[in-house]
Design an enzyme around this catalytic site. Structure first.
Site, PDB file in Angstrom:
ATOM      1  N   TRP A 189       0.834  -1.182   0.000  1.00 21.44           N
ATOM      2  CA  TRP A 189       0.000   0.000   0.000  1.00 21.44           C
ATOM      3  C   TRP A 189       0.882   1.250   0.000  1.00 21.44           C
ATOM      4  O   TRP A 189       1.849   1.351   0.759  1.00 21.44           O
ATOM      5  CB  TRP A 189      -0.909   0.008   1.225  1.00 21.44           C
ATOM      6  CG  TRP A 189      -1.746   1.252   1.305  1.00 21.44           C
ATOM      7  CD1 TRP A 189      -2.893   1.510   0.628  1.00 21.44           C
ATOM      8  CD2 TRP A 189      -1.465   2.412   2.091  1.00 21.44           C
ATOM      9  NE1 TRP A 189      -3.355   2.773   0.936  1.00 21.44           N
ATOM     10  CE2 TRP A 189      -2.502   3.346   1.830  1.00 21.44           C
ATOM     11  CE3 TRP A 189      -0.447   2.759   2.978  1.00 21.44           C
ATOM     12  CZ2 TRP A 189      -2.550   4.597   2.443  1.00 21.44           C
ATOM     13  CZ3 TRP A 189      -0.488   4.010   3.578  1.00 21.44           C
ATOM     14  CH2 TRP A 189      -1.537   4.912   3.309  1.00 21.44           C
ATOM     15  N   ASP A 357     -16.262  12.012  -2.237  1.00 20.86           N
ATOM     16  CA  ASP A 357     -15.635  10.780  -1.755  1.00 20.86           C
ATOM     17  C   ASP A 357     -16.382  10.231  -0.538  1.00 20.86           C
ATOM     18  O   ASP A 357     -17.550  10.557  -0.297  1.00 20.86           O
ATOM     19  CB  ASP A 357     -14.150  11.054  -1.462  1.00 20.86           C
ATOM     20  CG  ASP A 357     -13.262   9.867  -1.762  1.00 20.86           C
ATOM     21  OD1 ASP A 357     -13.339   8.854  -1.038  1.00 20.86           O
ATOM     22  OD2 ASP A 357     -12.479   9.936  -2.727  1.00 20.86           O
ATOM     23  N   ASP A 358     -15.721   9.420   0.231  1.00 19.95           N
ATOM     24  CA  ASP A 358     -16.284   8.694   1.366  1.00 19.95           C
ATOM     25  C   ASP A 358     -16.938   9.648   2.381  1.00 19.95           C
ATOM     26  O   ASP A 358     -16.517  10.787   2.543  1.00 19.95           O
ATOM     27  CB  ASP A 358     -15.153   7.906   2.041  1.00 19.95           C
ATOM     28  CG  ASP A 358     -15.652   6.828   2.972  1.00 19.95           C
ATOM     29  OD1 ASP A 358     -16.878   6.691   3.144  1.00 19.95           O
ATOM     30  OD2 ASP A 358     -14.794   6.118   3.545  1.00 19.95           O
ATOM     31  N   ARG A 437      -9.263  -2.698   7.999  1.00 18.60           N
ATOM     32  CA  ARG A 437      -9.911  -1.383   7.880  1.00 18.60           C
ATOM     33  C   ARG A 437     -11.333  -1.424   8.451  1.00 18.60           C
ATOM     34  O   ARG A 437     -12.250  -0.803   7.930  1.00 18.60           O
ATOM     35  CB  ARG A 437      -9.925  -0.899   6.431  1.00 18.60           C
ATOM     36  CG  ARG A 437     -10.062   0.620   6.272  1.00 18.60           C
ATOM     37  CD  ARG A 437      -9.875   1.034   4.828  1.00 18.60           C
ATOM     38  NE  ARG A 437     -10.011   2.473   4.672  1.00 18.60           N
ATOM     39  CZ  ARG A 437     -11.102   3.089   4.220  1.00 18.60           C
ATOM     40  NH1 ARG A 437     -12.162   2.375   3.867  1.00 18.60           N
ATOM     41  NH2 ARG A 437     -11.150   4.400   4.097  1.00 18.60           N
ATOM     42  N   LYS A 469     -16.377   6.368  -8.535  1.00 16.12           N
ATOM     43  CA  LYS A 469     -15.112   5.819  -8.037  1.00 16.12           C
ATOM     44  C   LYS A 469     -15.464   4.573  -7.237  1.00 16.12           C
ATOM     45  O   LYS A 469     -16.029   4.659  -6.154  1.00 16.12           O
ATOM     46  CB  LYS A 469     -14.378   6.837  -7.168  1.00 16.12           C
ATOM     47  CG  LYS A 469     -13.064   6.330  -6.577  1.00 16.12           C
ATOM     48  CD  LYS A 469     -12.413   7.385  -5.687  1.00 16.12           C
ATOM     49  CE  LYS A 469     -11.130   6.875  -5.048  1.00 16.12           C
ATOM     50  NZ  LYS A 469     -10.527   7.890  -4.145  1.00 16.12           N
ATOM     51  N   ASP A 471     -14.388   1.705  -5.080  1.00 12.24           N
ATOM     52  CA  ASP A 471     -13.256   1.371  -4.212  1.00 12.24           C
ATOM     53  C   ASP A 471     -13.404  -0.026  -3.632  1.00 12.24           C
ATOM     54  O   ASP A 471     -14.478  -0.641  -3.685  1.00 12.24           O
ATOM     55  CB  ASP A 471     -13.149   2.401  -3.086  1.00 12.24           C
ATOM     56  CG  ASP A 471     -11.709   2.636  -2.632  1.00 12.24           C
ATOM     57  OD1 ASP A 471     -10.839   1.796  -2.958  1.00 12.24           O
ATOM     58  OD2 ASP A 471     -11.460   3.649  -1.970  1.00 12.24           O
ATOM     59  N   ASN A 473     -11.254  -1.818  -0.284  1.00 14.03           N
ATOM     60  CA  ASN A 473     -10.135  -1.521   0.606  1.00 14.03           C
ATOM     61  C   ASN A 473      -9.666  -2.664   1.494  1.00 14.03           C
ATOM     62  O   ASN A 473      -8.952  -2.418   2.457  1.00 14.03           O
ATOM     63  CB  ASN A 473     -10.488  -0.314   1.478  1.00 14.03           C
ATOM     64  CG  ASN A 473     -10.321   0.981   0.724  1.00 14.03           C
ATOM     65  OD1 ASN A 473      -9.244   1.322   0.276  1.00 14.03           O
ATOM     66  ND2 ASN A 473     -11.413   1.712   0.559  1.00 14.03           N
ATOM     67  N   CYS A 518     -10.741   1.324  -8.244  1.00  6.40           N
ATOM     68  CA  CYS A 518      -9.829   1.630  -7.139  1.00  6.40           C
ATOM     69  C   CYS A 518      -9.808   0.463  -6.163  1.00  6.40           C
ATOM     70  O   CYS A 518     -10.816  -0.209  -5.970  1.00  6.40           O
ATOM     71  CB  CYS A 518     -10.271   2.907  -6.432  1.00  6.40           C
ATOM     72  SG  CYS A 518      -9.200   3.410  -5.068  1.00  6.40           S
ATOM     73  N   ASP A 540      -2.769   5.296  -3.341  1.00 12.26           N
ATOM     74  CA  ASP A 540      -3.199   6.314  -2.386  1.00 12.26           C
ATOM     75  C   ASP A 540      -2.070   7.288  -2.078  1.00 12.26           C
ATOM     76  O   ASP A 540      -2.306   8.355  -1.505  1.00 12.26           O
ATOM     77  CB  ASP A 540      -3.672   5.661  -1.088  1.00 12.26           C
ATOM     78  CG  ASP A 540      -5.058   5.045  -1.219  1.00 12.26           C
ATOM     79  OD1 ASP A 540      -5.772   5.382  -2.186  1.00 12.26           O
ATOM     80  OD2 ASP A 540      -5.429   4.227  -0.360  1.00 12.26           O
TER      81      ASP A 540
END
Length: 729
Positions: A189, A357-358, A437, A469, A471, A473, A518, A540
């Site tokens: 990462w 975003d988030d 996460r 986007k 994602d 994670n 992503c 990132d």
């Protein structure tokens, strides 16, 4: 030495015994400059007899014809070797039959060829087991102008009970040379796509991922260069470049045998994935995409880039929008009015999309941090009292479009989704849940979960969202599917197939909405996913110095318009100009607080966005020439050249040259030697003067390629960059 594998000298003395089945002519899978030749032996097995520069039809007929081999010798050249009989090295395919027999034998049955347009020729070679009702079809798609070959395997059977597949490579290629040099990408990462090169010696080298169908490319990337005899450069050496189109656990195996032949076996990782296959149900492997270059890594990369823009990436020849992301400005702490203001900033910058975003969702568990709310995809009423529709309207009034971040494959245990559907989560029974996460993976082998994930995206797009986007994670650990029950060895494969089903539905309904792939960075850099997406998030880590290396690595295998590259404040010690010029290596975007830019910085950024839009036909669609590598010194240079060789852009980065370090001219590539070119420096800060002698001078293409010009500052004491536009007169 040519990149090829010719059968050993023993073959020259073979002859067709009386009564043997007729031998078909050599099977040529060819592009404009490359030949892969397969030959059926007198034993009816299929052999690879050549891979390299294109042969004439007469020369193909002159290749040695394979035949029976000594029982104590492996069969050199067999094109797709099965396990369980006389094979002594890595097999391409393995099977346990319904009666428990752990062997497979494959002989030639037929070949079919078809042509689509003037560019694509598809060949299917049908192999069968002479003792069991098993069929294996090797598929080859040869893209003529791009010099790219795509290959995959399909297996079916008609046994009374299911069989078990234990190996299933997408391809098997054989190379023959004194030495082999492998270049791979690896990392972690925020440190993705690090290049490393080493010699392959006797034995087995494996690059693989066992991380499942989510962040499979976290540590290793399913792409490589192979150089024969000696390490290749950008402009010299025989090179095979390959990449696997699969968004899950993969395995790239390279084995040098006792005869110094190299077997290359790319495909799905069979780790924990023995696959039970019912009768009449095809098992299709991912596509392996490769190209050959007799002149170094650069031509191989450009072959893949041209193929990808036309065939491998969604809308690869269409312009990419520039966006402004809010993440580094607000994180999850924002209000509706703050977002309205940021969309005005995006319009002032000249961006075409504002990306939220988030942090925009969740009501019972508002998404104010990464510990809660994931899975509850309803707008947070406290932050967004008028919902996403209001934000879409605000963007429209500002003359831009609205985009959004989602992570629909994941769930926080503290969420309404988890409370309602604990059976939708991948987790081991009788074991503690394993978090990464603060989240878990949803079970995409389950059709109900596939429906849910599709609905998450469909709901946003149906409200006018114009960019997504997507994602992802975390990787898969402690993974167990309640839906699969006793067929847990199907999980890693069927998860990705379930994901692709969602992508297929998404693209059926929304065929051209741009989307970013992503996965906490570049952990999903593969053509299996990219055929549904327009670009991917390379890392990132947006520190511009680090991004030079990350983007350089990915440019080996992916075109520049797929690399989402944003100007951010990750490292404020770098000048805004340096950060911006580095972002021009890929698809330009922004993730910073525009309102905090000085007047000069905003003026520069607006001009940089205009330059990027104007230069998109070159930067996004042109051929990329990597002129000077960050792995070889502190002066990095790339040149982007349009197809007509009339317009080019040079990017140079001085990564802090040392005291008295020589700064030498950079020789360009890919220009027309007879053409005259005006060279001028652009992307200058207001009031900044050009410092390179080449600025506003005219040169012949021949001069620029033989003598070159200075692209770095001889006396730079910090990170500096230059952008030169090269225009035919």
């Amino acid at each position: 030495m040519m990149l090829r594998f010719l059968c050993c000298l023993l073959l020259l003395s073979r002859f067709v015994p009386a009564g043997a089945q007729a031998i078909p002519p050599p099977i040529a899978i060819e592009t404009e400059h490359v030949s892969l030749v397969l030959t059926v032996g007198t034993n009816q097995k299929l052999y690879q007899t050549y891979l390299g520069p294109k042969l004439t039809a007469a020369d193909r007929q002159s290749l040695p014809q394979p035949g029976p081999f000594d029982a104590y010798m492996p069969a050199p050249g067999e094109a797709y070797v099965p396990a369980g009989t006389d094979n002594l090295f890595e097999p391409a395919i393995g099977m346990v039959h319904a009666d428990g027999n752990p062997s497979l034998a494959l002989v030639f049955a037929e070949v079919q060829t078809s042509q689509t347009g003037d560019d694509l020729i598809t060949t299917t070679v049908h192999l069968r087991d002479p003792a069991y009702p098993v069929d294996v079809r090797l598929h080859f798609a040869a893209y003529q102008k791009e010099d790219v070959i795509k290959t995959w395997m399909e297996i079916t059977h008609r046994e009374k009970k299911p069989v078990v597949l234990t190996n299933y490579a997408s391809a098997m290629l054989r190379l023959h040379a004194p030495h082999y040099w492998l270049t791979q990408l690896h990392g972690d990462w925020a440190s993705e796509a690090k290049e490393v090169e080493g010699e392959l010696t006797s034995g087995l080298k494996v690059i693989d991922s066992k991380l499942g169908g989510t962040r499979a490319g976290w540590y290793q990337t399913p792409s490589f260069f192979l150089a024969l005899d000696k390490p290749a450069t950008e402009t010299s050496g025989e090179v095979l470049a390959g990449t696997l189109a699969w968004t899950g656990s993969f395995r790239l195996a390279f084995e040098v045998d006792n005869l110094n032949t190299l077997r290359v076996l790319p495909g799905l990782n069979p780790f924990a994935s023995a696959y039970t296959l019912p009768a009449n149900q095809p098992f299709v492997t991912p596509e392996f995409i490769f190209t050959y270059s007799p002149a170094g890594k650069g031509p191989a990369s450009r072959n893949l880039h041209r193929w990808a823009r036309r065939y491998g990436v969604l809308d690869g020849t269409a312009p990419r929008p520039t966006l402004l992301n809010n993440w580094e400005t607000t994180l999850t702490a924002f209000t509706e009015s703050r977002l309205d203001s940021l969309m005005g900033d995006a319009a002032r910058l000249g961006a075409q999309i504002f990306l939220l975003d988030d942090g925009w969702f969740g009501n019972k568990y508002p998404r104010n941090n990464d510990k809660v709310g994931l899975g509850d995809w309803q707008p947070d009423r406290a932050k967004l009292p008028h919902g996403l529709g209001h934000l879409v309207q605000t963007a429209t009034k500002a003359g831009i479009k609205f985009g959004i971040w989602v992570e629909p494959e994941m769930v926080n245990p503290k969420s309404e989704l988890y409370e309602k559907h604990p059976d939708w989560v991948l987790r081991l029974p009788n074991r503690p849940e394993d978090y990464s996460r603060n989240q878990l993976v949803l079970d995409l082998t389950n059709p109900k979960v596939q429906d849910f994930v599709f609905q998450v995206v469909d709901e946003q797009l149906s409200q006018g969202v114009a960019y997504v986007k997507w994602d992802c994670n975390r990787m898969m650990t402690s993974a167990y599917s309640p839906y699969l029950g006793r067929d847990q060895s199907h999980l890693y494969i069927d998860y990705v197939r379930g994901l692709y089903k969602v992508f297929d539905r998404m693209r059926s309904k929304y065929p051209h909405v741009p989307m970013m792939l992503c996965s906490g960075g570049g952990a999903r850099a593969d053509y299996g996913g990219l055929k549904y997406f327009t670009d991917f998030w390379a890392s990132d880590n947006t520190d511009a110095f680090e991004r030079v290396f990350i983007q350089w690595g990915f440019l080996n295998f992916f075109p520049s318009n797929t690399l989402a590259s944003h100007v951010t404040n990750w490292n404020r010690q770098h000048t805004l100009k340096f950060r911006t010029d580095v972002a021009l290596m890929g698809k330009l975007g922004y993730d910073l607080d525009v309102s905090k830019l000085s007047v000069d910085e905003l003026t520069f950024s607006r001009q940089a966005v205009q330059n990027y839009k104007r230069l998109t036909p070159v930067l996004a669609q042109g051929d990329v020439f990597r002129l000077r590598s960050p792995y070889e010194g502190n002066q990095v240079a790339l040149l982007y050249v349009d197809e007509a060789q009339r317009h080019a852009v040079a990017l140079s980065y001085n990564l802090h040259t040392r005291f008295h370090e020589p700064v030498l001219p950079v020789r360009f590539q890919g220009l027309n030697p007879a053409q005259r070119y005006l060279v001028r420096e652009i992307n200058l800060m207001p009031g900044q003067k050009d410092t390179l002698p080449a600025h506003d001078h005219t040169y012949s293409g021949d001069y620029l390629m033989k003598v070159g010009v200075l692209l770095s500052d001889p006396d730079a004491t910090q990170l500096t960059s230059h952008v030169l536009e090269v225009l035919a007169e």
